[in-house]
Design a protein around this motif. Structure first.
Motif: not given
Lengths: 423, 383
Positions: A99-115
């Motif tokens: 999750x940590x790596x994917x949250x900063x991958x291009x095009x990733x969006x998360x339920x807490x917004x931009x990481x």
């Protein structure tokens, strides 16, 4: 004639959680706005991070463990885990890492917004080998330097820490100061560090007092499920007056709960000690499995990942900031060897007069979970303490079977009833 | 391989899985002690200089059931940790007077504690420095070795002696040089050393006394170098990932039969990873520590802040003249799985073919491996 004070309810005395929620929101907002504000973001770990040093250089710490668990708590784990697995990460890899790596991958969006991505990777290697591999992923992904603090494992089975461990960690802290000066462009201010350490020490002491409220019968709080909310400020806001104020408020609230005889369940029927990381995607359901039996946790190990404050193993000292920070970093829960961890759980059962132990083992984290079967053998077979070992994951919902978990927990309470009735 | 040499390596190799009969025999003959250590690296010189036989525990490779161990450890941990623990529980490791672990991964770390709880023996754990670029790392590791040395001295009923340690360092320098020569020979002429033979020779290094092993290996190198097998039309592959849990030899044979020469792999890498240790100077313990700290050759279980793994893999593949890479990662081995992610990126960038396989030490069915390896080899051969 004065009216007797109205009896307060649990809801009236559950304000600290909301205060904590506000602090989390404020913290996440600061992360979201970090780029716009020109604030440098230092990635750090929950275990053994010297946040006091980072604050001395105005770095904003970001804990991918905390962002990942919050994303997962809000149901956002599956798309990120899928993104990581599509990139090649194994299903057997830690969910936090994916999750940590994917949250900063291009095009990733998360339920807490931009990481935001890291400007610096502070690697405090204590209690978790995967910390190293995780930060390496970021290092190669983002080309960001790793600033390393190698914290030796507490490998003596009596818990003794060799002097060379303290010398090594203290020496590295001095080297890290030079690296942080360079990375931040700011000079080190020892007085500022001392003041931050003083505030941290005050917060740690208040938090310890809160945790020890679990010794009361009934306990005014759930020392596992509620502590998961309460432990957040000691992790990300340590070293601030706000953090001290939070724990002072929490301590008073817990005292009021005790005074008014209220707690997180209608009554306290069972007193439990919990070991292991919770299940965040199903957090409230998982809690409900125990709460419906009026079971309350009186002590738990998970809140001690940020520091074994209730064991007396460390005490931050503003007069010896680096040496006391070294001791704090060594005494993170998972940095203790398994016999020490098992003995601590047994001590909790004794000191907090618990009826049983729940071991929640998670697939992602071998650091926590490898050997929990042995803990069960020791506690249940050798010490005769009713012990339940259940498995799922902390972030990956694929490993949680609700019906199976409920059956295991319900059956455990049935046997516990029989056993307690027989006493 | 010559009959007597072959049988010596084969006997030692086979014995190092579950029986350790040679260790018992050595103890009886020498009245010495023995310690077992969990992979990947252990400064064998510390033990050897005190008359203790250091034996690398490389797992049972399917030779024991894992039922007892799984109950204590969880199902989602690697097989080598479970088979070593199973052997500890059921008595196969009784011959050892102590067991030593180190910080290679979370599983090995916790394994040290539960082993201690279940075995009334000397159990210790080395925290190898991770911050190898810190100016404090060498002094720290020297002190850590001295601490371990005290524990070993208690086992042996003796004391760590600088002269004896220097002599042991010289002997192990020679052993490592020979092992590196063996690796180089296989790299240059893989057709003369089939994997099964290579494995038997290096696996024996886990259990044979260093002086006996070095002498046998020197003879083997002379014999193997004189071979004249003809090279076949096969691709050259580097196998990466088997630095701890052992790959079934049959799996590697399947890869060879599918059209690959395995010109590098990481089996028992810890026994040849260290470069020469200085024997001059006043403090041989510090020399041993400095050799560890100063080594820039990447090892998955050991972080070095100044080593660029991606640069390394590119240069390494080139130096091997490898046509492709086969990542063999043990099931549940997180360190190998994360390094796979780091290594595969530059390979993709340079269009170096690679294949990813998972294995367990007890795996016994390899038909899917055959299909994958054949396709992999053919795609390179006919590219």
């Amino acid at each position: 004639m004065p009216q007797p004070a109205a009896k307060l309810t649990f809801k009236d005395l559950d304000r600290a959680k909301y205060m904590q929620g506000g602090m989390i929101k404020e913290y996440f907002d600061s992360l979201t706005n970090s780029r716009a504000n020109g604030t440098k973001v230092a990635y750090a770990f929950v275990m053994a991070n010297p946040i006091e040093l980072l604050k001395s250089f105005d770095f904003l710490p970001l804990y991918p463990e905390i962002t990942s668990l919050n994303i997962s708590y809000r149901g956002g784990a599956p798309p990120l885990i899928t993104l990581a697995e599509e990139a090649g990460y194994s299903t057997d890899a830690c969910g936090y890492v994916k999750m940590g790596v994917a949250a900063t991958m291009p095009g990733a969006s998360t339920t807490i917004g931009n990481v935001p991505g890291p400007d610096l990777l502070l690697l405090s290697y204590s209690g978790c080998q995967i910390y190293i591999h995780w930060w390496e992923q970021f290092h190669y992904q983002a080309g960001v330097p790793i600033v390393l603090l190698d914290i030796p494992y507490v490998r003596d089975f009596e818990g003794r820490v060799p002097r060379h461990d303290i010398r090594y960690v203290t020496g590295q802290l001095e080297e890290v100061i030079a690296r942080l000066e360079k990375a931040s462009g700011k000079r080190f201010d020892e007085n500022r560090l001392k003041e931050t350490v003083r505030l941290s020490a005050e917060a740690w002491d208040l938090w310890r007092q809160c945790l020890e409220m679990g010794k009361l019968r009934p306990t005014p709080f759930d020392a596992y499920f509620e502590s998961i909310y309460y432990m957040a400020p000691i992790t990300f806001a340590r070293g601030s007056q706000k953090c001290v104020d939070f724990y002072r408020f929490l301590l008073e609230e817990l005292k009021s709960r005790a005074e008014h005889g209220v707690g997180p369940t209608a009554e306290e029927r069972y007193r439990l000690v919990f070991e292991g990381v919770p299940n965040y995607p199903f957090f409230k359901k998982f809690w409900g499995l125990f709460a419906q039996h009026n079971a309350r946790s009186v002590a738990s190990t998970y809140p001690k990942v940020a520091g074994l404050v209730d064991t007396g193993a460390f005490r931050l000292n503003p007069d010896k900031p680096l040496e006391s920070l070294a001791e704090y970093m060594i005494h993170a829960y998972c940095n203790w060897n398994m016999p020490l961890r098992t003995n601590l759980i047994e001590k909790y059962v004794r000191d907090y007069k618990a009826d049983a132990v729940i071991l929640h083992s998670i697939k992602s984290c071998r650091s926590f979970s490898m050997g929990e079967g042995d803990m069960r053998e020791y506690l249940a077979v050798e010490k005769g303490i009713p012990t339940l070992l259940v498995e799922s994951d902390h972030v990956d919902p694929r490993y949680y079977s609700e019906a199976q978990m409920k059956n295991r927990v319900d059956a455990f309470f049935e046997t516990l009833d029989l056993r307690m009735g027989a006493k | 391989m010559q009959g007597s040499l072959a049988s010596r390596f084969e006997e030692a190799s086979t014995d190092s899985y579950t029986t350790f009969g040679l260790v018992s025999k050595w103890k009886q003959e020498t009245k010495g002690k023995a310690v077992g250590y969990f992979p990947v690296y252990f400064p064998e010189e510390l033990a050897d200089s005190m008359g203790i036989l250091p034996v690398s525990l490389q797992g049972a490779s399917g030779g024991v059931s894992l039922d007892m161990a799984t109950a204590h450890t969880q199902s989602f941990v690697c097989s080598i940790s479970r088979s070593v623990f199973q052997m500890a529980l059921q008595g196969n490791l009784e011959v050892f007077d102590g067991l030593i672990f180190s910080n290679i991964c979370d599983v090995a770390r916790n394994l040290s504690g539960i082993t201690k709880r279940n075995m009334a023996k000397y159990v210790d754990y080395i925290h190898f420095p991770v911050n190898n670029s810190s100016s404090h790392a060498a002094a720290y590791l020297r002190d850590e070795y001295l601490r371990i040395g005290e524990g070993l001295a208690n086992v042996a009923g003796t004391r760590l002696d600088a002269e004896k340690l220097r002599a042991s360092i010289s002997l192990h320098n020679e052993k490592r040089r020979l092992l590196r020569r063996l690796a180089a020979l296989r790299r240059e002429r893989p057709e003369i050393i089939p994997y099964a033979e290579w494995y038997s020779v290096i696996r024996a290094s886990a259990v044979m006394p260093a002086s006996e092993y070095a002498s046998a290996l020197a003879s083997y190198l002379d014999e193997a170098s004189a071979r004249t097998s003809k090279s076949m039309d096969k691709i050259r592959v580097a196998v990466i990932g088997n630095f701890c849990e052992q790959i079934p030899v049959m799996l590697m044979k399947v890869i060879e039969d599918a059209g690959c020469y395995v010109v590098n792999d990481e089996a028992l890498i810890g026994n040849r990873w260290l470069q020469d240790v200085r024997t001059e100077g006043d403090d041989p313990v510090l020399s041993l520590a400095e050799a560890y700290i100063g080594n820039r050759e990447p090892l998955t279980v050991r972080f070095h802040p100044e080593v660029d793994k991606q640069e390394h893999i590119e240069a390494f593949v080139k130096s091997l003249r490898a046509d492709g890479v086969i990542f063999c990662t043990p099931k549940f081995c997180e360190p190998a799985l994360y390094d796979y992610m780091i290594y595969k990126a530059p390979l993709e960038k340079r269009k170096t073919p690679y294949l990813h396989l998972e294995y367990e030490e007890s795996s016994s069915s390899f038909e899917h491996v055959r299909t994958m390896a054949e396709t992999f080899a053919e795609s390179i051969l006919f590219d």
